[in-house]
Design a protein around this motif. Structure first.
Motif, PDB file in Angstrom:
ATOM      1  N   ARG A  54     -36.612  42.010 -42.301  1.00  0.00           N
ATOM      2  CA  ARG A  54     -37.485  42.650 -41.032  1.00  0.00           C
ATOM      3  C   ARG A  54     -38.824  42.160 -40.916  1.00  0.00           C
ATOM      4  O   ARG A  54     -39.483  41.988 -40.062  1.00  0.00           O
ATOM      5  CB  ARG A  54     -37.185  44.262 -41.141  1.00  0.00           C
ATOM      6  N   SER A 108     -40.747  39.900 -38.190  1.00  0.00           N
ATOM      7  CA  SER A 108     -41.927  40.276 -37.504  1.00  0.00           C
ATOM      8  C   SER A 108     -42.989  39.071 -37.633  1.00  0.00           C
ATOM      9  O   SER A 108     -43.875  38.996 -36.727  1.00  0.00           O
ATOM     10  CB  SER A 108     -42.176  41.703 -38.140  1.00  0.00           C
ATOM     11  N   GLN A 156     -38.049  45.828 -34.941  1.00  0.00           N
ATOM     12  CA  GLN A 156     -37.733  45.595 -36.482  1.00  0.00           C
ATOM     13  C   GLN A 156     -38.001  46.915 -37.238  1.00  0.00           C
ATOM     14  O   GLN A 156     -37.008  47.143 -38.108  1.00  0.00           O
ATOM     15  CB  GLN A 156     -38.360  44.523 -36.924  1.00  0.00           C
TER      16      GLN A 156
END
Length: 321
Positions: A29, A33, A117
């Motif tokens: 995640r 990002s 996310q």
């Protein structure tokens, strides 16, 4: 191919996983990002000067010196109308300002990606009724953050005009561009996060943690806390910035209280109609323990027996067996 498909682990429907899988999920995640922020940052580098002009324009329109004025002429300028120039100091300052502006642009414009996310990482640990509202609040959090950032951008010229009015007569106002961009970035972050407060309160109410009546009972303490937060967190340290932050957040707070009260009434009506409304996945539903009357059984008459039937036998067996 078949072997890899067999070895593939099925996801736990309750979102449970080992610690190593949690860390691997967090890493993935974070990488997504950071990748989104980096891509937008690289694109923003090509439009760096246009972005800087856009950020400086409101302040220049408010307190900028007249076109053609020079530093030697500023001392003879009307003292009642203070003006200022933006300056860049040092050989490396233009390059560092370019990096700073591009990264801030990437961070702000990538807000939908890293918020999603974050939601995707937390969603497996939520109950089903909490997941139902989570994605909606992520989608609503983006415009609130952008709205707070835009509000900070619009009030900065007024704050700059008030602050420059304290300049002594005969003094020149030279504003370092990197300091101005740092101030603007801090204001954008503070205003954007402050505008998320009503969304957090509504989320706590929709998940059943906080009631609207309790939120309404906190209104005095909330107004005081929002005002103190505006005084401490506003980077410009002027009263206009403080009240400009406290005013809209207070209005949003009472709006969140209204939404929470309406939701509490809706939940009370649904709970009255259905006692099992709002139960989480691990809570048992209520049982109806009221006994019901048993209907009379239908007796078979002697005339309905066939000739080969023996009343003492049922299905080929007598009563003893």
């Amino acid at each position: 191919m078949l072997k890899s498909a067999r070895n593939k682990k099925e996801k736990d429907p309750e979102g449970r996983m080992p610690l190593a899988d949690h860390l691997r999920e967090l890493r993935n995640r974070l990488m997504k990002s950071v990748l989104a922020i980096c891509v937008i940052t690289i694109v923003a580098m090509f439009f760096y000067k246009d972005i800087v002009d856009f950020l400086m324009k409101p302040v220049l329109d408010s307190v900028g010196c007249p076109d053609g004025a020079r530093l030697s002429q500023l001392a003879n300028h009307d003292a009642k109308k203070q003006c200022a120039y933006f300056t860049v100091n040092g050989l490396l300052s233009p390059f560092t300002i370019m990096l700073k502006v591009s990264f801030t642009t990437g961070l702000v414009l990538a807000t939908p990606v890293w918020l999603y996310q974050l939601w995707a990482f937390l969603a497996p640990g939520l109950h089903r009724n909490e997941k139902k509202y989570g994605l909606f609040f992520v989608g609503l959090g983006v415009p609130l953050f952008v709205g707070g950032a835009f509000f900070a951008y619009k009030i900065l010229p007024t704050s700059a005009k008030v602050l420059l009015d304290f300049t002594p007569g005969g003094a020149n106002n030279l504003l370092p561009l990197d300091d101005f961009l740092d101030l603007l970035a801090r204001m954008i972050v503070v205003f954007g996060l402050a505008f998320e407060l009503p969304l957090l309160l509504i989320l706590l109410n929709f998940t059943g943690i906080l009631s609207g009546r309790r939120m309404l009972g906190w209104w005095r303490a909330m107004i005081m806390g929002i005002t103190v937060f505006g005084a401490v967190a506003t980077p410009s340290t002027d009263p206009i910035g403080m009240f400009a932050l406290a005013g809209p957040v207070t209005v949003l707070y009472f709006g969140a209280v209204g939404v929470a009260l309406v939701n509490d009434r809706r939940r009370a009506r649904r709970r009255a109609a259905d006692p099992d409304f709002g139960l989480s996945d691990d809570e048992a539903s209520s049982l109806d323990l009221m006994p019901e009357a048993i209907e009379e059984t239908e007796r078979v008459g002697a005339g309905e027996l066939t000739a080969g039937d023996d009343p003492a036998r049922r299905n080929g067996y007598d009563d003893v067996t």
